[in-house]
Design an enzyme around this catalytic site. Structure first.
Site, PDB file in Angstrom:
ATOM      1  N   GLU A  53      -7.013  -5.075   4.463  1.00 18.66           N
ATOM      2  CA  GLU A  53      -5.581  -4.754   4.383  1.00 18.66           C
ATOM      3  C   GLU A  53      -5.041  -4.278   5.732  1.00 18.66           C
ATOM      4  OE1 GLU A  53      -2.557  -1.811   1.837  1.00 18.66           O
ATOM      5  OE2 GLU A  53      -4.727  -1.499   1.765  1.00 18.66           O
ATOM      6  N   CYS A  76      -4.899  -3.771  -2.471  1.00 24.72           N
ATOM      7  CA  CYS A  76      -5.201  -2.366  -2.720  1.00 24.72           C
ATOM      8  C   CYS A  76      -4.958  -1.947  -4.168  1.00 24.72           C
ATOM      9  CB  CYS A  76      -4.396  -1.501  -1.745  1.00 24.72           C
ATOM     10  SG  CYS A  76      -4.879   0.241  -1.724  1.00 24.72           S
ATOM     11  N   LYS A 128       2.798  -7.966  -1.512  1.00 24.01           N
ATOM     12  CA  LYS A 128       2.427  -6.973  -2.516  1.00 24.01           C
ATOM     13  C   LYS A 128       3.579  -6.700  -3.487  1.00 24.01           C
ATOM     14  CE  LYS A 128      -0.022  -2.571  -2.867  1.00 24.01           C
ATOM     15  NZ  LYS A 128      -0.501  -1.381  -2.142  1.00 24.01           N
TER      16      LYS A 128
END
Length: 507
Positions: free
Chosen positions: A272, A382, A330
């Site tokens: 990430e 994540c 995301k």
């Protein structure tokens, strides 16, 4: 003796509820003491028996404080070490966070005290269903905090085999029903009544474990030919230096050194926000890697902050280049870590509300995901991997699941280990290999059965090399997600409410 017990009973119940709440997280990573989850549920259930609504709410709140106090107090590390906050502010914010979670956890148990607590069915089946309904509520309320579900503690037991059908909530319900069956047995032998014959309770426990063992033999998805060789870069970049311009060259040198021997693998994956520049500023570097990867036929995948100049927004993204293509932005952001709720009111009050990464927006949804030389990847960044329905939806027509993360925020705490365990459950639910690349661990490869094929260390600088396969087929959970379990729990609660109206018993 009865008078003495009656006098001390409120304190005994409070101790039992608190102890039960503290035991539940011990069933999860890193402890993995799976009986602790069942025992903890039993203690909480026995403490709540015959409670009034207010008393049930109070006891459940005490259990919630213990549950989240033991289970997620690691957020203090991020606030204290990386939030530029004093210890007093960090402790205060952590306490407020745990208290808020405990309040959300406790709220449904007011209904338990009002409608379920005075019948044996309500105290057992109703308690189990209400617990799981509360977990489902926490998966979406206020954007959700889907952490510490009791089913995660059973990931290494036969009960985890319910996950491909009913998801994590099905595993949680099975766990709660076992605790409820133990309470049912206890009530039978305590009162010498015919309430719930021992054969029924024992039969229920045997049936649940037996069904779990039988389901272990079922393969909901099948592997396609050809294994994919993958290198995961775990650079262990110190969080305090990650966004310092003076450290950028050292960061890229680390990635270059780790990646150098691996470019002939099928895929090379960086974690990430690996590249310490926004997307457009990093364009020359990305073009260089893209061309080099194409000459070798390698897929290059990395996390990066994508800057949208036209919309004046930043997105947390994964991109594929070389023999791969596509972007993913995301969809589930971390409150305060990536965005600040009530931003106008909170910005500037304390340093924690001004973290450098708290400027991220939800990006446009790209259903196509990433394409790695013909392999379709369901990408999750994540925190997103902990949302069961999100992963079930995006992986339905994909071959593998890739999740990238940076858990350096939480130091050597339990948080990253819990995070990895939840990724294991997503593999079981979807029947897909899960690839997890992180900055500082735990990076690794997880099989469709949730087994850890290979993993790296924590706070180690290394490359983890492994193989996965494309999977075809769909698990039942990928089709219907969590709704059947939620509706089942509400139906059980309704039946128990009706039953209590006509069948009450007291101690």
């Amino acid at each position: 003796m009865d008078l003495l017990f009656a006098r001390w009973r409120p304190w005994i119940c409070l101790i039992a509820a608190t102890l039960g709440g503290a035991l539940v997280p011990l069933s999860m990573a890193p402890y993995s003491l799976w009986p602790a989850g069942i025992i903890g549920l039993f203690f909480i259930a026995i403490a709540l028996r015959n409670s009034t609504p207010k008393r049930a709410l109070f006891l459940a709140f005490a259990a919630g404080l213990a549950l989240f106090g033991v289970g997620v107090s690691w957020v203090h590390v991020a606030i204290a070490q990386f939030g530029n906050s004093s210890q007093s502010i960090a402790l205060t914010l952590t306490a407020l966070f745990i208290t808020g979670l405990a309040a959300v956890f406790a709220a449904p148990f007011y209904l338990y005290g009002r409608y379920l607590s005075r019948s044996l069915f309500g105290q057992t089946l109703g308690f189990a269903a209400l617990w799981v309904a509360g977990e489902w509520l926490r998966s979406w309320l206020f954007t959700g905090f889907p952490w510490l579900y009791v089913g995660y503690g059973q990931i290494n037991t036969p009960l985890s085999n319910f996950a491909p059908i009913f998801g994590i909530f099905g595993v949680s319900l099975a766990t709660c029903l076992i605790a409820a069956s133990i309470l049912w047995l206890r009530e039978h032998y305590r009162t010498h009544t015919s309430h719930g014959a021992p054969a029924l309770a024992l039969g229920g426990i045997i049936l649940l474990y037996g069904a779990g063992l039988a389901l272990a033999q079922v393969s909901w998805t099948q592997a396609k030919p050809h294994k994919i060789s993958i290198g995961l870069m775990q650079p262990n970049i110190p969080q305090e230096h990650k966004w310092e311009p003076s450290y950028y060259s050292q960061t890229l040198d680390t990635f270059s050194e780790l990646s150098e021997p691996l470019w002939e693998l099928d895929w090379v994956i960086w974690p990430e926000a690996a590249i310490p520049y926004p997307y457009h500023q990093a364009a020359p570097l990305l073009d260089q890697i893209d061309q080099y990867s194409k000459t070798l036929g390698t897929v290059f995948i990395t996390g990066i902050i994508y800057d949208d100049y036209e919309a004046y927004k930043y997105y947390n993204a994964i991109i594929a280049r070389g023999a791969g293509s596509g972007e993913y932005f995301k969809q589930r952001l971390v409150p305060f870590g990536e965005y600040v709720p009530f931003e106008e009111q909170l910005r500037g009050i304390i340093a924690f509300f001004n973290l450098p990464t708290s400027i991220i927006h939800i990006g446009p949804f790209n259903k196509a995901g990433l394409n790695a030389n013909g392999v379709l990847i369901a990408a999750a960044i994540c925190y997103e991997i902990v949302y069961p329905d999100l992963i079930a939806e995006i992986s339905r027509d994909k071959d593998v699941i890739l999740t990238i993360s940076n858990d350096a925020w939480f130091g050597y705490s339990n948080g990253p280990l819990q995070h990895f365990e939840m990724a294991r459950m997503r593999a079981i639910e979807t029947g897909r290999y899960v690839i997890r690349a992180t900055n500082n661990g735990v990076s690794g490869f997880i099989s469709p059965k949730g087994d850890v094929i290979k993993h790296g260390g924590r706070f180690t600088r290394e490359a983890i090399v492994g193989e996965v396969q494309r999977m075809k087929g769909t698990t039942p959970f990928m089709v219907w997600q969590s709704w059947p379990m939620a509706l089942t729990c509400f139906f059980i609660i309704f039946c128990c409410v009706v039953h209590q109206r006509y069948n009450k018993f007291d101690e």
